[in-house]
Design a protein around this motif. Structure first.
Motif, PDB file in Angstrom:
ATOM      1  N   ASN A   1       0.860  -1.191   0.000  1.00 38.25           N
ATOM      2  CA  ASN A   1       0.000   0.000   0.000  1.00 38.25           C
ATOM      3  C   ASN A   1       0.897   1.243   0.000  1.00 38.25           C
ATOM      4  O   ASN A   1       2.128   1.113  -0.039  1.00 38.25           O
ATOM      5  CB  ASN A   1      -0.939  -0.004   1.217  1.00 38.25           C
ATOM      6  N   THR A   2       0.283   2.407   0.071  1.00 37.35           N
ATOM      7  CA  THR A   2       1.052   3.654   0.117  1.00 37.35           C
ATOM      8  C   THR A   2       1.950   3.677   1.351  1.00 37.35           C
ATOM      9  O   THR A   2       3.106   4.106   1.297  1.00 37.35           O
ATOM     10  CB  THR A   2       0.086   4.858   0.174  1.00 37.35           C
ATOM     11  N   THR A   3       1.403   3.211   2.465  1.00 35.20           N
ATOM     12  CA  THR A   3       2.143   3.233   3.731  1.00 35.20           C
ATOM     13  C   THR A   3       3.460   2.464   3.587  1.00 35.20           C
ATOM     14  O   THR A   3       4.509   2.928   4.032  1.00 35.20           O
ATOM     15  CB  THR A   3       1.275   2.595   4.840  1.00 35.20           C
TER      16      THR A   3
ATOM     17  N   HIS B   1      -0.660  12.855   5.814  1.00 30.40           N
ATOM     18  CA  HIS B   1      -1.287  11.650   6.365  1.00 30.40           C
ATOM     19  C   HIS B   1      -0.286  10.996   7.330  1.00 30.40           C
ATOM     20  O   HIS B   1       0.923  11.107   7.144  1.00 30.40           O
ATOM     21  CB  HIS B   1      -1.586  10.716   5.193  1.00 30.40           C
TER      22      HIS B   1
ATOM     23  N   SER C   1       0.737   8.138   7.435  1.00 31.65           N
ATOM     24  CA  SER C   1       1.644   7.196   6.750  1.00 31.65           C
ATOM     25  C   SER C   1       2.967   7.879   6.407  1.00 31.65           C
ATOM     26  O   SER C   1       4.007   7.229   6.365  1.00 31.65           O
ATOM     27  CB  SER C   1       0.996   6.630   5.487  1.00 31.65           C
TER      28      SER C   1
ATOM     29  N   VAL D   1       1.899  15.469   0.448  1.00 28.80           N
ATOM     30  CA  VAL D   1       0.701  14.816  -0.061  1.00 28.80           C
ATOM     31  C   VAL D   1       0.214  15.593  -1.299  1.00 28.80           C
ATOM     32  O   VAL D   1       0.164  16.821  -1.278  1.00 28.80           O
ATOM     33  CB  VAL D   1      -0.357  14.722   1.064  1.00 28.80           C
TER      34      VAL D   1
ATOM     35  N   VAL E   1      -2.873  15.215  -2.964  1.00 27.11           N
ATOM     36  CA  VAL E   1      -4.241  15.664  -2.660  1.00 27.11           C
ATOM     37  C   VAL E   1      -4.523  15.299  -1.211  1.00 27.11           C
ATOM     38  O   VAL E   1      -4.410  14.124  -0.833  1.00 27.11           O
ATOM     39  CB  VAL E   1      -5.274  14.986  -3.581  1.00 27.11           C
TER      40      VAL E   1
ATOM     41  N   ASN F   1      -6.283  14.124   2.009  1.00 26.85           N
ATOM     42  CA  ASN F   1      -7.443  13.254   2.230  1.00 26.85           C
ATOM     43  C   ASN F   1      -8.412  13.864   3.241  1.00 26.85           C
ATOM     44  O   ASN F   1      -9.479  13.315   3.454  1.00 26.85           O
ATOM     45  CB  ASN F   1      -6.991  11.865   2.712  1.00 26.85           C
TER      46      ASN F   1
ATOM     47  N   ASP G   1       3.031  11.778  -1.998  1.00 24.66           N
ATOM     48  CA  ASP G   1       2.011  10.807  -1.587  1.00 24.66           C
ATOM     49  C   ASP G   1       0.784  11.036  -2.477  1.00 24.66           C
ATOM     50  O   ASP G   1       0.035  11.988  -2.291  1.00 24.66           O
ATOM     51  CB  ASP G   1       1.694  11.046  -0.102  1.00 24.66           C
TER      52      ASP G   1
ATOM     53  N   ALA H   1      -1.855   9.026  -2.888  1.00 29.59           N
ATOM     54  CA  ALA H   1      -2.944   8.083  -2.563  1.00 29.59           C
ATOM     55  C   ALA H   1      -4.320   8.600  -2.984  1.00 29.59           C
ATOM     56  O   ALA H   1      -5.185   7.827  -3.402  1.00 29.59           O
ATOM     57  CB  ALA H   1      -2.934   7.756  -1.070  1.00 29.59           C
ATOM     58  N   GLN H   2      -4.524   9.930  -2.857  1.00 29.51           N
ATOM     59  CA  GLN H   2      -5.827  10.481  -3.249  1.00 29.51           C
ATOM     60  C   GLN H   2      -5.776  11.143  -4.626  1.00 29.51           C
ATOM     61  O   GLN H   2      -6.808  11.606  -5.124  1.00 29.51           O
ATOM     62  CB  GLN H   2      -6.313  11.524  -2.220  1.00 29.51           C
TER      63      GLN H   2
ATOM     64  N   SER I   1      -2.071   3.703  -3.642  1.00 30.27           N
ATOM     65  CA  SER I   1      -2.627   2.392  -3.255  1.00 30.27           C
ATOM     66  C   SER I   1      -3.637   1.930  -4.291  1.00 30.27           C
ATOM     67  O   SER I   1      -4.510   2.703  -4.701  1.00 30.27           O
ATOM     68  CB  SER I   1      -3.368   2.501  -1.917  1.00 30.27           C
TER      69      SER I   1
ATOM     70  N   HIS J   1      -6.187  -0.079  -3.914  1.00 37.68           N
ATOM     71  CA  HIS J   1      -7.570  -0.234  -3.444  1.00 37.68           C
ATOM     72  C   HIS J   1      -8.376   1.063  -3.496  1.00 37.68           C
ATOM     73  O   HIS J   1      -9.591   1.045  -3.381  1.00 37.68           O
ATOM     74  CB  HIS J   1      -7.590  -0.809  -2.018  1.00 37.68           C
ATOM     75  N   LYS J   2      -7.683   2.198  -3.686  1.00 34.96           N
ATOM     76  CA  LYS J   2      -8.416   3.465  -3.770  1.00 34.96           C
ATOM     77  C   LYS J   2      -8.756   3.811  -5.217  1.00 34.96           C
ATOM     78  O   LYS J   2      -9.321   4.850  -5.498  1.00 34.96           O
ATOM     79  CB  LYS J   2      -7.597   4.592  -3.136  1.00 34.96           C
TER      80      LYS J   2
HETATM   81  N1  PMP Z   1      -1.964   9.003   2.084  1.00 32.57           N
HETATM   82  C1  PMP Z   1      -3.201   9.479   1.924  1.00 32.57           C
HETATM   83  C2  PMP Z   1      -3.377  10.884   1.461  1.00 32.57           C
HETATM   84  C3  PMP Z   1      -4.303   8.669   2.172  1.00 32.57           C
HETATM   85  O1  PMP Z   1      -5.534   9.149   2.007  1.00 32.57           O
HETATM   86  C4  PMP Z   1      -4.082   7.338   2.590  1.00 32.57           C
HETATM   87  C5  PMP Z   1      -5.258   6.417   2.907  1.00 32.57           C
HETATM   88  N2  PMP Z   1      -6.224   6.996   3.715  1.00 32.57           N
HETATM   89  C6  PMP Z   1      -2.780   6.888   2.729  1.00 32.57           C
HETATM   90  C7  PMP Z   1      -1.738   7.735   2.473  1.00 32.57           C
HETATM   91  C8  PMP Z   1      -2.461   5.499   3.185  1.00 32.57           C
HETATM   92  O2  PMP Z   1      -2.957   4.568   2.293  1.00 32.57           O
HETATM   93  P1  PMP Z   1      -2.898   3.016   2.678  1.00 32.57           P
HETATM   94  O3  PMP Z   1      -3.693   2.891   3.937  1.00 32.57           O
HETATM   95  O4  PMP Z   1      -3.523   2.324   1.527  1.00 32.57           O
HETATM   96  O5  PMP Z   1      -1.472   2.692   2.892  1.00 32.57           O
END
Ligand code: PMP
Length: 429
Positions: free
Chosen positions: A114-116, A144, A146, A192, A194, A196, A221, A223-224, A244, A246-247
């Motif tokens: 995942n992104t994390t 975030h 992460s 980041v 975008v 979240n 990052d 992810a969004q 990630s 899954h998003k």
């Molecule tokens: N960065 C952002 C901006 C996110 O919105 C998220 C998920 N909420 C993450 C990182 C982490 O993603 P993941 O839980 O899939 O590692």
């Protein structure tokens, strides 16, 4: 229906690809309700897409086809099934490279969980070697956890210092402050793309220029961002970029780390073990080629194949259309929620630097109560700190409620959200 016709996406047709959206649910959940429709329940209104999106049937089918037709471990066997699985898994890397504009192709695309994990990979593999006392890691106040927690911990281990670019009252980064902070001591800027929580689209390519002027690297990052708009990592000039699966309609358990090839080549591996080596003796080991050097052990084969199918689906829709649809829905939601005097909306006003999610607070009602009343209406939203606790401290609220939209959401669903919020207001009035 008429309102839909002038829209960038054919939402009615898209919804047919997502059988889960037909589910009828009650507000109570027990082991016995899992996956079952409640005949007395209501049709689900899924507005928690920033947490994870639903999966189209084509993604479910691609994963199912792998398991039913060519399941095998990759890179290990010369047998037929293993070769098929290996080709599909490798092609998934190429597909991702093409999707985000990485011209170094699969060598620049590492599959993570995942992104994390992508953040941790860079923080450990690059940060532990490159950072020391006197070095600065520049984050922003809207990161975030992460990114924030990871770099915080790497700073503690290495003696480096973390600095935070201020977020202004308008929900945007204070770019004057960014220019002050990013200086000769900066080694890494992690931002980041975008937010979240705020929905802010940050000027990542300007930040990349600021970092590079100081010979620092930038980790973005995404992810969004990748799920909701066209992203070109080379146009941004990101050194590292993560998201990630899954998003963006893909399965859980797969994330992507893009890294410039020369950086990935210079870095030591993050995890050690099988698959990531070329030669091992009792004394030492040498590392496999990119990207396999960073994919230790049996990798995420089914997930990679599922991600490939998700990208196919999004490519067919067109990422410009995805972006436009999401922004139209979010703007409609923003305007409707703005009608309530007792609702506070966070983040920039709708505009070119605002993405499609809306975090809000209802006066005197905790976000968890708001989400629970939404659940009584079968409206799925998120309540909490959304993994941005320090940002919430700054905003002066313990938690917010967040509605987030994707390709299958309609204006009618926003209306259902607004009706449910109205109910919550009356209940607590
Ligand atoms: N960065 C952002 C901006 C996110 O919105 C998220 C998920 N909420 C993450 C990182 C982490 O993603 P993941 O839980 O899939 O590692």
């Amino acid at each position: 229906m008429e309102a839909q016709e002038s829209q960038p996406l054919d939402v009615a047709a898209i919804r047919e690809d997502f059988p889960i959206l037909e589910r009828r649910v009650g507000s109570e959940v027990t082991p016995g309700t899992i996956g079952k429709d409640d005949p007395d329940g209501q049709q689900i209104v899924y507005l928690d897409n920033a947490a994870t999106t639903q999966k189209p049937q084509s993604v479910v089918d691609a994963i199912s086809e792998y398991y039913t037709r060519y399941n095998a471990n990759v890179h290990r066997g010369l047998h037929h099934l293993s070769q098929e699985a290996s080709i599909a898994y490798e092609l998934a890397h190429d597909r991702v490279a093409e999707f985000i504009g990485a011209s170094g192709e699969r060598e620049e695309i590492v599959f993570t969980s995942n992104t994390t994990e992508a953040e941790n990979l860079v923080a450990y593999a690059w940060g532990l070697d490159e950072l020391g006392p006197g070095d600065e890691i520049v984050l922003s106040e809207m990161e975030h956890h992460s990114s924030l927690v990871t770099w915080q911990q790497i700073a503690k281990k290495t003696g480096a210092t973390v600095r935070y670019i201020r977020v202004g009252g308008d929900g945007r980064l204070d770019m004057e402050h960014a220019k002050e902070l990013i200086g000769p001591d900066t080694a890494m800027v992690s931002i980041v793309h975008v937010s979240n929580t705020l929905g802010t689209i940050n000027p990542v390519s300007t930040l990349a220029d600021l970092a590079h002027e100081q010979d620092a690297l930038i980790f973005v990052d995404g992810a969004q961002a990748v799920p909701t708009r066209p992203v070109d990592v080379e146009a941004i000039d990101a050194d590292f970029y993560a998201f990630s699966g899954h998003k963006l309609l893909g399965p859980t358990g797969i994330g992507v780390l893009y890294g410039k090839k020369h950086l990935l080549e210079e870095m030591d591996p993050f995890l050690f073990g099988g698959e990531m080596i070329t030669k091992v003796t009792f004394e030492d080991a040498t590392w496999n080629d990119l990207p396999w050097k960073f994919e230790a052990g049996t990798p995420r084969i089914a997930q990679g194949i599922g991600l490939d199918a998700a990208i196919d689906y999004l490519d067919d829709l067109g990422m410009e259309n995805v972006r436009e649809h999401e922004e139209l829905i979010a703007e409609y939601a923003y305007d409707r929620l703005d009608e309530f005097d007792d609702v506070t909306l966070f983040g920039p006003d709708p505009g070119p630097d605002r993405a499609g999610l809306v975090a809000f607070a209802l006066d005197d009602v905790h976000a968890h109560d708001v989400a629970s009343i939404m659940n009584d209406h079968a409206v799925a939203i998120r309540a909490g700190h959304h993994c941005t606790q320090p940002l919430h401290q700054k905003l002066g609220v313990p938690a917010t409620a967040r509605a987030s939209f994707y390709v299958y959401n309609t204006r009618e669903e926003v209306d259902a959200l607004v009706d449910a919020i109205d109910d919550a207001r009356q209940l607590f009035a």
